[in-house]
Design a protein around this motif. Structure first.
Motif, PDB file in Angstrom:
ATOM      1  N   GLU A  83      46.138  33.812  34.506  1.00 50.62           N
ATOM      2  CA  GLU A  83      45.818  32.584  35.236  1.00 50.62           C
ATOM      3  C   GLU A  83      44.425  32.665  35.863  1.00 50.62           C
ATOM      4  O   GLU A  83      43.947  33.741  36.227  1.00 50.62           O
ATOM      5  N   TYR A  84      43.787  31.499  35.987  1.00 58.14           N
ATOM      6  CA  TYR A  84      42.471  31.428  36.612  1.00 58.14           C
ATOM      7  C   TYR A  84      42.521  31.979  38.035  1.00 58.14           C
ATOM      8  O   TYR A  84      43.451  31.704  38.803  1.00 58.14           O
ATOM      9  N   GLY A  85      41.496  32.739  38.405  1.00 56.84           N
ATOM     10  CA  GLY A  85      41.324  33.183  39.778  1.00 56.84           C
ATOM     11  C   GLY A  85      42.229  34.309  40.221  1.00 56.84           C
ATOM     12  O   GLY A  85      42.064  34.817  41.335  1.00 56.84           O
ATOM     13  N   LYS A  86      43.165  34.741  39.391  1.00 61.02           N
ATOM     14  CA  LYS A  86      44.109  35.778  39.802  1.00 61.02           C
ATOM     15  C   LYS A  86      43.546  37.176  39.579  1.00 61.02           C
ATOM     16  O   LYS A  86      42.671  37.395  38.731  1.00 61.02           O
ATOM     17  N   VAL A  87      44.101  38.123  40.321  1.00 59.29           N
ATOM     18  CA  VAL A  87      43.722  39.534  40.213  1.00 59.29           C
ATOM     19  C   VAL A  87      44.810  40.285  39.452  1.00 59.29           C
ATOM     20  O   VAL A  87      46.002  40.143  39.755  1.00 59.29           O
TER      21      VAL A  87
END
Length: 276
Positions: A83-87
């Motif tokens: 997912e976008y922006g996840k670590v």
């Protein structure tokens, strides 16, 4: 300091990237070798490593399984979907030369927002080093919207019809096909890259350098909005020697016994054509 086999230490070598909207896949786990060692290509890839990927915010850990057809590790049931922006954190344990090694690396996927603006880009077809009415050499241009948290953008330029029949003999360096064969650089000229660091402009531009065009025909261009891991590796893995001859390692982001790259990017693809 002279580098020789006495300085060798076994390492887990990682080559893996995350892309939003896709499962965790194509994570290659390999090993290094001492200098002056005859390398068995069948032993480079580690098929028995213990590999997992954690969604850090959710606290969920997903095992990865080795796919022999790809020589790579992939999430067992297509989860997680990146997912976008996840670590995400990659964890690897493996035995190399009788030693139990482990490493981990964390990567943050860029935020949503990046894409190539096709209307503002200059693509289509051009004659090699085509000139405009003012006598200036025209260029293909990528116009793109930035990801909010990304400054480094890396462009992969692939000549899809590269061969002796499409090689541009009348190139700006005067390089002949015989030179390409003798120096064994066909692949080097087929696969080219550019990179740029841009500020906070809503729309950024990257001109394709004609020095990266060596064949007539179709080109596929993949532009990556790269996370820190991806960008640092690309910017440093070839620059391992300074002007005084001193050597240093590329910039890795691994803890423990790992080297290589575990990064993340958003990718977008366009095409253009170079005519005779």
């Amino acid at each position: 300091m002279q580098v020789d086999e006495q300085q060798y230490a076994p390492k887990i070598v990682v080559d893996g990237y995350l892309f939003p909207g896709r499962p965790v896949q194509n994570i290659r786990i390999m090993r290094n070798y001492p200098l002056n060692t005859e390398i068995d290509l069948n032993d480079i890839f580690l098929s028995n490593a213990r590999v997992s990927c954690m969604d850090v915010a959710a606290g969920k850990n997903y095992p990865l399984v080795f796919r022999a057809s790809e020589y790579a590790y992939t999430s067992a049931d297509s989860r997680p979907v990146v997912e976008y922006g996840k670590v995400y954190r990659l964890d690897v344990q493996a035995e190399i030369d009788g030693e139990n090694l482990s490493t981990s690396c964390t990567s943050q996927v860029p935020q949503k927002g990046f894409y190539i603006d096709r209307e503002a880009s200059i693509l289509g077809e051009k004659i090699y080093r085509q000139k405009n009415k003012r006598g200036e050499v025209e260029k293909f241009r990528l116009a793109f919207k930035r990801s909010p948290d990304v400054d480094t953008y890396i462009c992969s330029i692939i000549a899809m019809n590269a061969s002796v029949f499409t090689f541009i003999e009348d190139n700006s360096l005067g390089l002949k096909w015989q030179d390409v064969q003798e120096r064994n650089i066909l692949m080097n000229l087929k696969y080219r890259s550019q990179r740029m660091i841009t500020g906070q402009d809503k729309l950024a531009y990257m001109d394709i350098n004609w020095m990266n065009i060596w064949y007539y025909g179709d080109y596929r261009v993949i532009l990556y909005a790269a996370d820190e891991n991806f960008a640092d590796f690309v910017l440093s893995y070839r620059n391992v020697r300074d002007i005084d001859g001193n050597l240093w390692e590329p910039k890795f982001h691994f803890e423990g016994d790992g080297i290589g790259v575990f990064g993340a990017a958003i990718a977008d693809t366009v095409y253009f054509r170079v005519n005779r």
